[in-house]
Each structure stands twice: as structure tokens, then as C-alpha cells.
Scaffold this active site. Structure first.
Site, PDB file in Angstrom:
ATOM      1  N   GLU A   1       0.825  -1.203   0.000  1.00  0.00           N
ATOM      2  CA  GLU A   1       0.000   0.000   0.000  1.00  0.00           C
ATOM      3  C   GLU A   1       0.865   1.261   0.000  1.00  0.00           C
ATOM      4  OE1 GLU A   1      -4.149  -1.584   1.919  1.00  0.00           O
ATOM      5  OE2 GLU A   1      -2.560  -1.067   3.317  1.00  0.00           O
TER       6      GLU A   1
ATOM      7  N   ALA B   1      -6.706  -6.097  12.420  1.00  0.00           N
ATOM      8  CA  ALA B   1      -7.810  -5.522  13.184  1.00  0.00           C
ATOM      9  C   ALA B   1      -8.951  -6.516  13.434  1.00  0.00           C
ATOM     10  CB  ALA B   1      -8.324  -4.284  12.461  1.00  0.00           C
TER      11      ALA B   1
END
Lengths: 425, 425
Positions: free
Chosen positions: B166, B315
Site C-alpha cells: 500500500e 484488526a
């Protein structure tokens, strides 16, 4: 011509934009890579907006103008005879020089006060104030001694001009609305917010009855205004106030400075007399007293109107002077054929949530309507369409939720204060 | 019961929220006053978002829950026998302790590399990377030596996992789109962006053909992927790469670390064995190996599935573990009656502008559709409605204007790097 502009604030950016697409070779020098919309710095300082929301990268603002170069550099001096700007790492020759490096906090000889009372002139100032304000509330939550908690919850703002009033008003909002439900150990409404002004009234530059209105509006936000009061001394534990011959020590862990600014130290290097605020007394053409090819505009210039009044250090003055200088360069090869004339479109200041005062000369406005106009004008003048929309969204949320999102206690870009458990730091 | 939660990340916040309004006395301890949405840290690091856009003040997230106290404090140790958490400035007794202090960058014994190659685990990391990336372009603009400019325009990202991919993809966008028209001295497209991965392919956790797709997408953004390549050494001037027995020095002024993380140093203080990443091997109930009343979740826990696979530090795992622990506290007074079972809802990674890869187990997605889903999911899980709208607005602008607004080279909250002309600093 080679035009060198020092400073990407309101003045310098106005010149650069106006000369964009012209035949001139324009170089904009700034120490930072972004323009700061200073009128909203207090909103960053109070967690309402993020730094980037009120900043615009200079390069992207000027990207369309191929004749304009942006240089990120530190100006260290001038060789006015050789028409050269000296950089920390090089030189910039010019035919016309526009100096608009702005102002910084002024402590009137008590520079040591800055450690206890930061001012509000840069993004760093704003995030430092943000850190102190919200850290004070956090510390109060964990403080057992009522006395210390009171000191932690006492905020003193020195200086009753627009900046001081806007800071005080927003702190009032934070204590009464934003943080209302956030703490368990105390009630944020207990916070004492004091606006200290040496003169006989706040917002001195505004005509009656605006100052009175502002004071009442501040009172409703829990802000106590102390006029005719001066700061004798201060340290990390509090401030010594003097009023009516009486001296008093006020314990406070958060003191903010909005009492004065002085011209960038670059002014002292321009071989011209400066006033007590370090500003250069320019000619009616914004020209350097004895250098035709050097213009000084914005907060660095002490420009006296025909009426003998010195123009204040506000964005509209800098922008109009910038446009004027650009025009002189365009139309007359840098030789102004008429003096600069400032057109005052009005002064405004917000007083916390949904209230403001506006002076349009011929008429005044107060309260919600003035606040709406303030909102509109500030969003209008924000550089960059993106920021306009973002700030509008931020404000819409703040207005309806009373919340503030940018309440980070973080040295963004630096390392966090506490590092006990961060061997990786 | 007195429940103490350490860490306001995805895991800790999930526990606190789930216990909000319950009969338990909940205390959430964090060193910072905000929750960070880590999956978007790379966007702060690349100037797309402001820190506050991906952060939520813990107090305002938990404000409605009167039984939840938020404490801004530094945890220094534990007295597990006395059931006490030790703070830098006090103690917190507990009946149930949930430790979810997350992870930090891991340099595998080469901690000295951090100075040259910052990782991306905190807001400070992100703004530091932002500063380095945009400063490199600024320096290139003023650099006369072609050789040095090449080094300034060479960006090396170490680690081909989602974070590395990313970061690399966004840097590709920045060089090719964002900055395209901003510089005069060079063409930003000249920038060399290198993604270095020790394994045989990037996005190793993703099934075929997603890694191949990601690599092609990165190539289109001008990112060169070097697999089966390891970093031998690095300093401020560049990196030593080794691949196929060959060693090579690559001059680069900007090296970013995405090669690994390790558990918070708090793990070492919990009197339990840790794995090579410093994580605690918890029981199938997320309980501490030999303390029933202590739960360890999120990046700090090495949780082995019945299949013998250790769950990744992402997460969703932390959030599900948090909900599981909260339920055990609610339903069974902290005595879990069934093991924790992770439900993998899918893995995703963006590859620059308008492209992503998504693995939903039964099926895969690539390209624009995957990117839209990524967008939707990330906005959905962003804490705080306000942030959702703001991030959406940011992204809408980025998508249509190719611009990035948060390109501040500023140590927000700290003092600016250069202070030559700032006696007021």
C-alpha cells in the site's frame, strides 16, 4: 524580470498568483512547503480543525503557473547592493524583491515568558497549544488534590484582540459543550477561563457597541474578562496579574499569549529603520525606504495611511498590498505610478459558538448573522476548494454535535512525550 | 467486577464498548488520548489524510458509557499476584485484566536501522514518513548533482506485505499523478520506487492469482518489485540488497520499513513465555497461560487455531477477540465456557489508485470492484461518523483531482526543523 518573493503567506501568495502566467521569472521562497490560513489557526489550537485543513501546499496552489518556481529554503540575509537574496544554502538574484515574511509572537522583552505562554502564529504553535489544553483536562481527571486540579483547569489568555477573544470563546465552548460528558473525576464546566486585557476594553479596534457585545457573549460561555489588567510575571505555575494597583497571583497551568506580534527578524536585515514592532516604515508605494526595487508588504510593513494611521497586520491588507505590487510589476516594470490605498471591507471576530461581531464601517452586525457571514467569508477565502469543503464539513459536525475531532495530544511528526515503554523510539 | 483494559486499539476498544453500560467498573488505560485506525496510517504517511481523520478521541468514543473510565497513563509493569497494574504515577487494581497494547516495528536485531528506515505503526511514524517523502522531492528540486537527485528520488520500501504494497502503490501515485505538475527542476515520474520482499512473492498471505495481480498493478504505477531479495545493511545514503548470491548497493535517501512487527514490550512483563515476535502464547480462551483473570488479545497474543495456524496481527482478529472476552466477562464472570473461534471475513489490500485485491476465501476479487469494497469496508469500520464523512470527502477529492492536501512538511506539535531565523523558538 526576475521577481523573488519571500514568504508564502497572504501577501506573497497574492503576488505570485497575480504574476502567474506573466512574462516574469517568479521565484517564491518559503521555509515551509505550505501556506497557512492564519485566521483559523485558533481552530487548530482548539482541536476543531486539523493542520492540513487550513494549509495548502504552495506547489499545488501555484502548479498551473509555469513561470513561477517554489523554493523551500531558509533566507539568511540580503546583499541589497548586488540585488541578491542569501539562502542558508545558496543565493537568489533578483530584479524586483518582494519581502512578506510575516510576523511572529512578541513578548516585549520578556521572551522567557514564551515557555509558559505559547503564542499562536504557526502550525507548531497551534498544535502545541492544542496539546497543552487537552493535556490539562487529562491531568485534571487524574489529579487528587483539588488545589492542583483548579490550577490545571484555569486557562489564562493574555490579550483581548481578535485572537485572544476567539481563543477564549472556543475554550469556553470546549469546557461547556465539547468535553461535557467526557470526564468522570470532575466537571469540565468547572474550568476557569480568564481573558486578560491591558486596555480598558477588549476588541479595541472595533467600534461600540461591539466590544460590549463580545464581552457579554464571552460571559455566557463562562469566560471572565479582566480589562485594565496587565501581566507582571508568569511561570509554569501561574501568572501575576496587576490591576488597579492591586497585584494578585493566579495559579494556572495553561497560559496562552495573544498580546502582540512583531515583524519577522528578516526586517532587521533590510538596512532600513524599523518601528518598535520591528516593522519597516515603507513608502506609500509599499517600497523600501531607499530601495526602489524592494517591496515590503504584510505584517512586516508599517504602512501609514494619508490619515496617519498605520494599517493593522491582517490578511486583507497583505492581500491587497500583494495585488498592488504585482500590478506595479506588471504594468510599470516595478515602478508604481500611484500610492497604495487600502480598502477596508470590514473587520470580524467570532465569539465562540454561533456568535460574532462584524464592523462594516457604515454598519455593524452581531450574533448569529455576523457569525454566518464570518463563516461564509472564511470558507470563501480559504485557499483550495478541497479545504473549503472539508472545513465546511468539520464545522457542520461541530455545530450539530458540539464535538471536536482533532483533539490529538500528539507531537505529530515528532516523537511522543512519554517513551518509557518505547525502546523502539 | 473491576475490569482494567490496557490499550485503546481495536481489541481494547472492542472490550470497552461491549462492556459499556454493564454493571462492571471498566477502566481503559492508554498512553495516548486517541484511538488510531491503523489500516489507514499509510494514507497519513503519504499526505492523503490528516492524523485526526483516522483518529478518534477515546473519551468521546466512550463518553456515553458512565461505567467506563478512560485514563491517560503509562503502564510500567504488573503485580500479577496482587492483581495490580503499575502506572508511571500510580496503581490500578483489577479483578479482570485485558492486555491489548498492540505491536511496534521489529528490526530483527538491527534496531539501528530504524533511524534510516522508519516503520509505520504510530501517528508519529506516519507524519515522520510524510515529512521524509515530501522533503525528498523538495530537496530534489534544488539539487544540482544528477547523482544526488537520483538518490533523493529513489524510494525503497522493505517488506512486501499489505503495508509495504500500500505504501509503494501510493508513492507510485504521488510521483506519477499528485506531484506531476509541481516541480520545475525535474519530472517526479523520474522517481524510482522499489518494493523489496525477501520471500518469493509479495502479499504472501493472499492466494493466487492475487499476488501476481498486485505486482502487475504496482508495475503500472512505476513500482518495481524485487522478490527473493533481502536487505543486508542500510544507512542514510542507501541500502545494500542481496539477491541470488549477488550483493548490490542502492543509493537512496528514503527507505521505509514494512518488514515486521513485534509485540509491545509490555508482553515481556506478563510473566509468560513469548515467541520470537515477543507475543504471548495464549490459551484457546485468549487467557494468559497461567493467569485465569488475565486476557491477552490482538497483536500481543500468539493465538493458535485448532489447525495449528497462528492468527495474524490484523484488526478483525483483535476486534473479535475483544468481543469474545467482553462476552466471557459479561456472561460468565470472566470464566470463558468455550474457546475463541476467529471468523475470517476476508483479507484486502489496495494497490494504488482504484485497484485492490480481496480474498474472501471462497472467491477472489481484483481491480476496481475490489477497491470499491475496500473503500466501503474501511469507511464503515472507521470509528466515529464524523471521520467517515471526512475521509470520504478526502478520497472523493483525491480520486477526481489526483491531489493530496495533507502534504505538510511540519513537525506538527514540535518545533520546525530549521530555526536559523526563529529567535522566538
Amino acid at each position: 524580470m526576475r521577481v523573488v518573493i519571500i514568504g508564502g503567506g497572504f501577501g506573497g501568495l497574492a503576488v505570485a498568483k497575480a504574476l502567474g502566467g506573466s512574462s516574469h521569472e517568479v521565484t517564491l521562497v518559503d521555509r515551509r512547503n505550505f501556506h497557512v490560513f492564519q485566521p483559523l489557526l485558533y481552530q487548530v489550537a482548539t482541536g476543531g480543525l486539523s493542520p492540513a485543513d487550513i494549509c495548502a501546499p504552495l506547489r499545488s496552489v501555484l502548479r498551473r503557473h509555469k513561470n513561477v518556481r517554489t523554493v523551500l529554503a531558509e533566507v539568511t540575509g540580503f546583499a541589497l547592493n548586488r540585488k541578491i537574496v542569501q539562502l542558508a544554502d545558496g543565493e537568489l538574484p533578483y530584479d524586483v524583491l518582494v519581502v512578506s515574511a510575516g510576523a511572529r509572537n512578541h513578548y516585549f522583552g520578556r521572551e522567557n515568558w514564551e515557555a509558559s505562554a505559547p503564542g499562536l502564529k504557526s502550525i507548531e504553535d497551534a498544535t502545541e497549544i492544542r496539546r497543552r489544553v487537552f493535556t490539562a483536562f487529562e491531568a485534571a481527571e487524574r489529579e487528587s488534590s483539588a488545589e492542583v486540579r483548579q490550577a490545571l483547569l484555569t486557562f489564562v489568555i493574555v490579550g483581548g484582540g481578535p485572537t485572544g477573544v476567539e481563543l477564549a470563546g472556543t475554550l469556553g465552548e470546549i469546557a461547556n459543550d465539547t468535553l461535557r460528558h467526557d470526564f468522570r473525576g470532575f466537571r469540565p464546566e468547572e474550568a476557569r477561563i480568564l481573558l486578560v486585557e491591558g486596555g480598558s476594553r477588549i476588541l479595541n479596534a472595533f467600534p461600540d457597541p461591539l466590544p460590549e457585545f463580545a464581552e457579554r457573549a464571552l460571559l455566557r460561555l463562562g469566560v471572565r474578562v479582566r480589562t485594565a489588567t496587565t501581566v507582571e510575571n508568569m511561570d509554569a505555575t501561574g501568572v501575576n496579574l496587576r490591576s488597579g494597583g492591586q497585584s494578585e497571583f493566579l495559579p494556572s497551568r495553561t497560559v496562552l499569549w495573544a498580546a502582540g506580534v512583531q515583524a519577522s527578524p528578516l526586517a532587521a536585515l533590510l538596512e532600513a529603520p524599523t518601528d518598535r514592532s520591528g516593522r519597516i516604515a515603507v513608502r506609500p508605494t509599499c517600497q523600501h525606504p531607499n530601495r526602489d526595487e524592494v517591496f515590503v508588504i504584510g505584517d512586516m510593513a508599517a504602512f501609514s495611511t494619508p490619515a496617519g494611521k498605520v494599517l493593522p497586520g491582517i490578511a486583507p491588507v497583505a492581500m491587497q498590498q500583494g495585488a498592488y505590487v504585482a500590478n506595479a510589476i506588471q504594468a510599470n516594470a516595478g515602478k508604481p505610478d500611484r500610492p497604495f490605498a487600502y480598502v477596508n471591507k470590514g473587520d470580524m471576530a467570532t465569539v465562540g459558538r454561533a456568535a460574532a461581531v462584524a464592523d462594516f464601517g457604515s454598519f455593524h452586525l452581531t450574533g448569529f448573522v455576523a457569525w454566518l457571514i464570518w463563516l461564509f467569508v472564511h470558507i470563501l477565502f480559504l485557499v483550495g476548494f478541497r479545504n473549503r469543503v472539508l472545513v465546511f464539513v468539520h464545522w457542520a459536525f461541530q455545530y450539530f454535535t458540539f464535538n471536536r475531532g482533532a483533539r490529538l495530544i500528539a507531537a505529530e511528526g515528532a516523537r511522543p512525550p512519554s517513551a518509557v515503554l518505547r525502546p523502539d523510539r
